[in-house]
Design a protein around this motif. Structure first.
Motif, PDB file in Angstrom:
ATOM      1  N   TYR A 106       0.861  -1.191   0.000  1.00  0.00           N
ATOM      2  CA  TYR A 106       0.000   0.000   0.000  1.00  0.00           C
ATOM      3  C   TYR A 106       0.895   1.238   0.000  1.00  0.00           C
ATOM      4  O   TYR A 106       1.628   1.465   0.944  1.00  0.00           O
TER       5      TYR A 106
ATOM      6  N   GLU B  39      -0.434   4.486  -1.281  1.00  0.00           N
ATOM      7  CA  GLU B  39      -1.335   5.625  -1.090  1.00  0.00           C
ATOM      8  C   GLU B  39      -2.594   5.148  -0.397  1.00  0.00           C
ATOM      9  O   GLU B  39      -3.089   4.055  -0.721  1.00  0.00           O
TER      10      GLU B  39
ATOM     11  N   GLN C  32     -10.056   5.077   3.097  1.00  0.00           N
ATOM     12  CA  GLN C  32      -9.021   5.098   4.134  1.00  0.00           C
ATOM     13  C   GLN C  32      -8.635   6.535   4.484  1.00  0.00           C
ATOM     14  O   GLN C  32      -8.427   6.861   5.651  1.00  0.00           O
TER      15      GLN C  32
ATOM     16  N   GLY D  59     -14.165  -3.651  -2.908  1.00  0.00           N
ATOM     17  CA  GLY D  59     -12.747  -3.713  -3.253  1.00  0.00           C
ATOM     18  C   GLY D  59     -11.994  -2.408  -3.074  1.00  0.00           C
ATOM     19  O   GLY D  59     -10.938  -2.212  -3.669  1.00  0.00           O
ATOM     20  N   SER D  60     -12.527  -1.505  -2.221  1.00  0.00           N
ATOM     21  CA  SER D  60     -11.885  -0.192  -2.093  1.00  0.00           C
ATOM     22  C   SER D  60     -11.081  -0.055  -0.798  1.00  0.00           C
ATOM     23  O   SER D  60     -10.754   1.050  -0.395  1.00  0.00           O
ATOM     24  N   GLY D  61     -10.825  -1.170  -0.122  1.00  0.00           N
ATOM     25  CA  GLY D  61      -9.924  -1.120   1.038  1.00  0.00           C
ATOM     26  C   GLY D  61     -10.573  -0.754   2.365  1.00  0.00           C
ATOM     27  O   GLY D  61      -9.931  -0.158   3.229  1.00  0.00           O
ATOM     28  N   LYS D  62     -11.823  -1.152   2.542  1.00  0.00           N
ATOM     29  CA  LYS D  62     -12.511  -0.821   3.805  1.00  0.00           C
ATOM     30  C   LYS D  62     -11.890  -1.581   4.991  1.00  0.00           C
ATOM     31  O   LYS D  62     -11.886  -1.087   6.102  1.00  0.00           O
ATOM     32  N   THR D  63     -11.379  -2.792   4.713  1.00  0.00           N
ATOM     33  CA  THR D  63     -10.841  -3.602   5.811  1.00  0.00           C
ATOM     34  C   THR D  63      -9.665  -2.888   6.491  1.00  0.00           C
ATOM     35  O   THR D  63      -9.671  -2.722   7.714  1.00  0.00           O
TER      36      THR D  63
ATOM     37  N   GLY E 159     -17.613  -9.478   0.403  1.00  0.00           N
ATOM     38  CA  GLY E 159     -16.357  -9.258   1.123  1.00  0.00           C
ATOM     39  C   GLY E 159     -15.155 -10.056   0.669  1.00  0.00           C
ATOM     40  O   GLY E 159     -14.018  -9.638   0.876  1.00  0.00           O
TER      41      GLY E 159
ATOM     42  N   ASP F 217     -12.035 -11.457  -0.948  1.00  0.00           N
ATOM     43  CA  ASP F 217     -11.036 -10.787  -1.784  1.00  0.00           C
ATOM     44  C   ASP F 217     -10.108 -11.823  -2.403  1.00  0.00           C
ATOM     45  O   ASP F 217      -9.065 -12.139  -1.849  1.00  0.00           O
TER      46      ASP F 217
ATOM     47  N   LYS G 230      -7.560 -12.500  -5.153  1.00  0.00           N
ATOM     48  CA  LYS G 230      -6.727 -11.619  -5.989  1.00  0.00           C
ATOM     49  C   LYS G 230      -6.931 -11.918  -7.471  1.00  0.00           C
ATOM     50  O   LYS G 230      -6.907 -13.070  -7.881  1.00  0.00           O
TER      51      LYS G 230
ATOM     52  N   ARG H 211     -16.619  -8.882  -6.773  1.00  0.00           N
ATOM     53  CA  ARG H 211     -15.511  -9.829  -6.528  1.00  0.00           C
ATOM     54  C   ARG H 211     -14.433  -9.668  -7.586  1.00  0.00           C
ATOM     55  O   ARG H 211     -13.354 -10.228  -7.483  1.00  0.00           O
TER      56      ARG H 211
ATOM     57  N   ARG I 206     -11.129  -5.271  -8.277  1.00  0.00           N
ATOM     58  CA  ARG I 206     -10.810  -4.814  -6.922  1.00  0.00           C
ATOM     59  C   ARG I 206      -9.475  -4.077  -6.873  1.00  0.00           C
ATOM     60  O   ARG I 206      -8.613  -4.316  -7.718  1.00  0.00           O
TER      61      ARG I 206
HETATM   62  N1  LIG Z   1      -4.116   1.534   0.240  1.00  0.00           N
HETATM   63  C1  LIG Z   1      -4.175   0.466  -0.514  1.00  0.00           C
HETATM   64  N2  LIG Z   1      -3.412   0.382  -1.632  1.00  0.00           N
HETATM   65  C2  LIG Z   1      -3.464  -0.725  -2.435  1.00  0.00           C
HETATM   66  N3  LIG Z   1      -4.260  -1.792  -2.209  1.00  0.00           N
HETATM   67  C3  LIG Z   1      -5.045  -1.750  -1.111  1.00  0.00           C
HETATM   68  C4  LIG Z   1      -5.030  -0.642  -0.210  1.00  0.00           C
HETATM   69  N4  LIG Z   1      -5.910  -0.910   0.781  1.00  0.00           N
HETATM   70  C5  LIG Z   1      -6.433  -2.119   0.519  1.00  0.00           C
HETATM   71  N5  LIG Z   1      -5.920  -2.636  -0.600  1.00  0.00           N
HETATM   72  C6  LIG Z   1      -6.235  -3.951  -1.229  1.00  0.00           C
HETATM   73  O1  LIG Z   1      -7.490  -3.825  -1.888  1.00  0.00           O
HETATM   74  C7  LIG Z   1      -8.173  -5.067  -1.912  1.00  0.00           C
HETATM   75  C8  LIG Z   1      -9.612  -4.879  -1.450  1.00  0.00           C
HETATM   76  O2  LIG Z   1      -9.635  -4.470  -0.114  1.00  0.00           O
HETATM   77  P1  LIG Z   1     -10.795  -4.904   0.875  1.00  0.00           P
HETATM   78  O3  LIG Z   1     -10.974  -6.377   0.847  1.00  0.00           O
HETATM   79  O4  LIG Z   1     -10.549  -4.255   2.164  1.00  0.00           O
HETATM   80  O5  LIG Z   1     -12.051  -4.235   0.124  1.00  0.00           O
HETATM   81  P2  LIG Z   1     -13.483  -3.864   0.666  1.00  0.00           P
HETATM   82  O6  LIG Z   1     -13.670  -2.428   0.413  1.00  0.00           O
HETATM   83  O7  LIG Z   1     -13.641  -4.356   2.059  1.00  0.00           O
HETATM   84  O8  LIG Z   1     -14.418  -4.687  -0.340  1.00  0.00           O
HETATM   85  P3  LIG Z   1     -15.833  -5.416  -0.118  1.00  0.00           P
HETATM   86  O9  LIG Z   1     -16.859  -4.349  -0.064  1.00  0.00           O
HETATM   87  O10 LIG Z   1     -15.961  -6.277  -1.308  1.00  0.00           O
HETATM   88  O11 LIG Z   1     -15.733  -6.160   1.174  1.00  0.00           O
HETATM   89  C9  LIG Z   1      -7.381  -5.997  -0.999  1.00  0.00           C
HETATM   90  O12 LIG Z   1      -6.646  -6.876  -1.792  1.00  0.00           O
HETATM   91  C10 LIG Z   1      -6.474  -5.075  -0.231  1.00  0.00           C
HETATM   92  O13 LIG Z   1      -5.257  -5.708   0.124  1.00  0.00           O
END
Ligand SMILES: Nc1ncnc2c1ncn2[C@@H]1O[C@H](COP(=O)(O)OP(=O)(O)OP(=O)(O)O)[C@@H](O)[C@H]1O
Length: 531
Positions: A122, A124, A129, A149-153, A409, A411, A413, A436, A439
């Motif tokens: 990561y 940026e 985030q 797939g926008s990095g909420k986790t 949710g 993920d 790759k 799915r 992402r």
């Molecule tokens: N800052 C970042 N830069 C690059 N990749 C990132 C970053 N943050 C998260 N990711 C990657 O993006 C992918 C999706 O992240 P994540 O699973 O958190 O999505 P999500 O928003 O929770 O999606 P969903 O709504 O489907 O659950 C993952 O592979 C994660 O490692």
């Protein structure tokens, strides 16, 4: 000073200029050589008023400069929010991150965490985030909605790890809930990666763990679980798990967990929510889609909540090329999927069907064709499910047939294609399923089959596609909108469909008749045996 008293009586000198003139007295002493002493009262008046005005002007200038700087700063904050389509609601909104470096400069986040996220790759922060991390670092309760797939986790993991700091023996201080074991496990793994080297201890409730695992939970700081497994532990006598120490409660896929009835977890959530009764508890709701009642609940029950939305609400991610394909009948679907595979696909591919029976049926068809395929659904044991997921992640399985179990949710790759073999029963289900693929900024493709029977939901899916910039035939947008009641009913129940089979309908019926006759004769045999 006498003259000053006179002017004070006359009301010419105000207290401000008085104090200014007093504080200035030293400087005027220094300047005594350059400035001649005023001689008459009129001269004194002239000197005082001009100095007062000057200072007032100076003060105003300073205030204006400060205001200008604040406006410029706000402009920059707005620019970041606009650029990343961040919409934020609430009071005292924390500023978005410009980069991950802000975490060190503004929040003193530990180097260990920063190194971990750099190691994962990561560079940026993603839009969600940028805004959610600072809000949580300010210990604000949060409702966050951003595309799949926008990095909420990581948006909730980073601030939790920062807040918890070191391992403590107080028991669980953070609890994360997810609707499926697969997703809970994935979140657990993400926690492991980001907290590596911090000493924090993580726990995931697994069915395979012995019943009395609760006795050792004081060893852990963070718990990730499905509501079902957690409720099971809470309901033991005595309860196997203590949630009084929880400081962060995160509900991932919150609109799913809030659903009522068989498919939802609302009742379980209420029990867990009550069990997290520390006065320090902060809560965060995350999802790619938000239901109106969840939003209302958050507004009523969360303390001074910050709401963050990225992009348009309840919309599909823009990175997926979406396509609708009319296939006529159930048999047409089988023909269409074979044609897609025959033309050449780029694995990994996910294929969604509406039930475990249909997953198995489609698997039987495709495996017969010699495809590198597997299926995952709730009819399999946890060990089988884990194995399939692992094989798919490792690229040993190219086509994975799945039910809604994998809809949210997960993920995987680089999934290149999602095929909705069975039409999704709501626009929300559609958004999560196609999410799915495409992402983390990558591109992906989604093909959705539809038959005459699926036309009722077609309009809502077509609208989602148009919003994401994908072309749809205009007639779809003009179709009659089903009533809200009907839409709700549709979302709860899956339509009946013919079995997935290449065999002709007449042959299938013949086979069924044969099976029935055999079953009947077996029952007669059994009766004879026991009589
Ligand atoms: N800052 C970042 N830069 C690059 N990749 C990132 C970053 N943050 C998260 N990711 C990657 O993006 C992918 C999706 O992240 P994540 O699973 O958190 O999505 P999500 O928003 O929770 O999606 P969903 O709504 O489907 O659950 C993952 O592979 C994660 O490692």
């Amino acid at each position: 000073m006498e003259g000053l008293q006179l002017f004070r009586k006359l009301g010419v000198v105000d207290s401000e200029s008085e104090s200014n003139s007093e504080s200035d007295s030293s400087s005027s002493e220094d300047d005594s050589t350059s400035e001649p002493e005023p001689e008459t009262e009129l001269q004194i008046l002239g000197t005082i008023t001009s100095k007062g005005t000057e200072q007032r002007r100076e003060k105003k200038k300073k205030v204006k400069t400060k205001e200008k700087l604040a406006a410029l700063h706000q402009e920059e904050v707005n620019r970041i929010r606009n650029q990343h389509k961040i919409h934020i609601y609430g009071t005292d909104k924390p500023e978005p991150l410009k980069s991950f470096d802000d975490l060190v400069t503004n929040y003193k986040m530990s180097d260990v965490i920063l190194k971990n996220i750099a190691k994962i790759g990561y560079t940026e922060p993603t839009p969600i985030q940028r805004q959610t991390i600072p809000a949580m670092l300010h210990r604000r309760e949060i409702m966050a909605c951003a595309p799949t797939g926008s990095g909420k986790t990581a948006a909730f993991i980073l601030p939790i790890i920062h807040h918890l700091g070191k391992h403590s023996k107080h028991g669980f201080r953070a609890l994360v809930l997810a609707p499926t074991r697969e997703l809970a496990k994935q979140i657990y793994r993400d926690f492991q990666m980001i907290s590596d080297g911090t000493g924090l201890k993580l726990h995931y409730i697994d069915k395979t763990v012995p019943e009395n695992e609760g006795k050792s939970v004081k060893k852990f700081d963070i718990l990730v679980s499905t509501p079902n497994r957690l409720i099971y532990q809470l309901n033991q006598d005595p309860p196997q798990i203590d949630l009084h120490t929880v400081e962060w409660l995160i509900v991932d896929e919150s609109d799913k967990l809030f659903e009522e009835g068989k498919s939802g977890f609302r009742d379980q959530l209420a029990v867990i929510y009550k069990a997290c009764d520390s006065k320090n508890v902060r809560r965060g709701m995350f999802s790619a889609t938000f239901a109106y009642d969840v939003e209302q609940w958050c507004r009523l029950n969360l303390d001074n909540v910050i709401q963050v939305n990225v992009g348009a609400r309840n919309s599909a991610t823009q990175t997926v090329e979406q396509e609708l394909q009319f296939v006529g009948t159930e048999f047409g679907k089988l023909f269409a999927i074979r044609e897609i595979i025959h033309k050449g696909i780029q694995p990994p591919v996910l294929v969604f069907v509406q039930s475990k029976e249909r997953a198995q049926e489609l698997f039987n068809e495709l495996i017969y064709d010699g495809m590198n395929v597997d299926a995952i659904h709730s009819g399999k044991t946890q060990a089988q499910r884990d194995e399939v997921v692992m094989k798919f992640r490792l690229g040993k399985v190219w086509i994975l047939i799945c039910t809604e179990l994998m809809g949210r949710g997960i993920d995987f790759k680089g999934v290149n294609l999602v095929i909705n073999y069975d039409f999704p029963n709501s626009a929300i289900t559609y958004i999560h399923r196609i999410g799915r693929t495409g992402r983390a900024g990558r591109s992906g493709k989604a093909i959705t089959f539809f038959t005459e029977d699926d036309k009722i939901n077609l309009r809502s899916i077509a609208n989602i596609m148009v919003e994401a910039g994908c072309p749809v035939p205009p007639y779809m947008l003009q179709m009659k909108k089903p009533t809200k009641k009907k839409r709700r009913r549709l979302a709860k129940r899956v339509p009946e469909r013919e079995h997935i089979s290449t065999a002709l309908k007449a042959d299938l019926e013949k086979a069924k008749k044969k099976r029935d006759i055999i079953r009947k004769s077996e029952v007669t045999e059994d009766r004879r045996f026991y009589s």
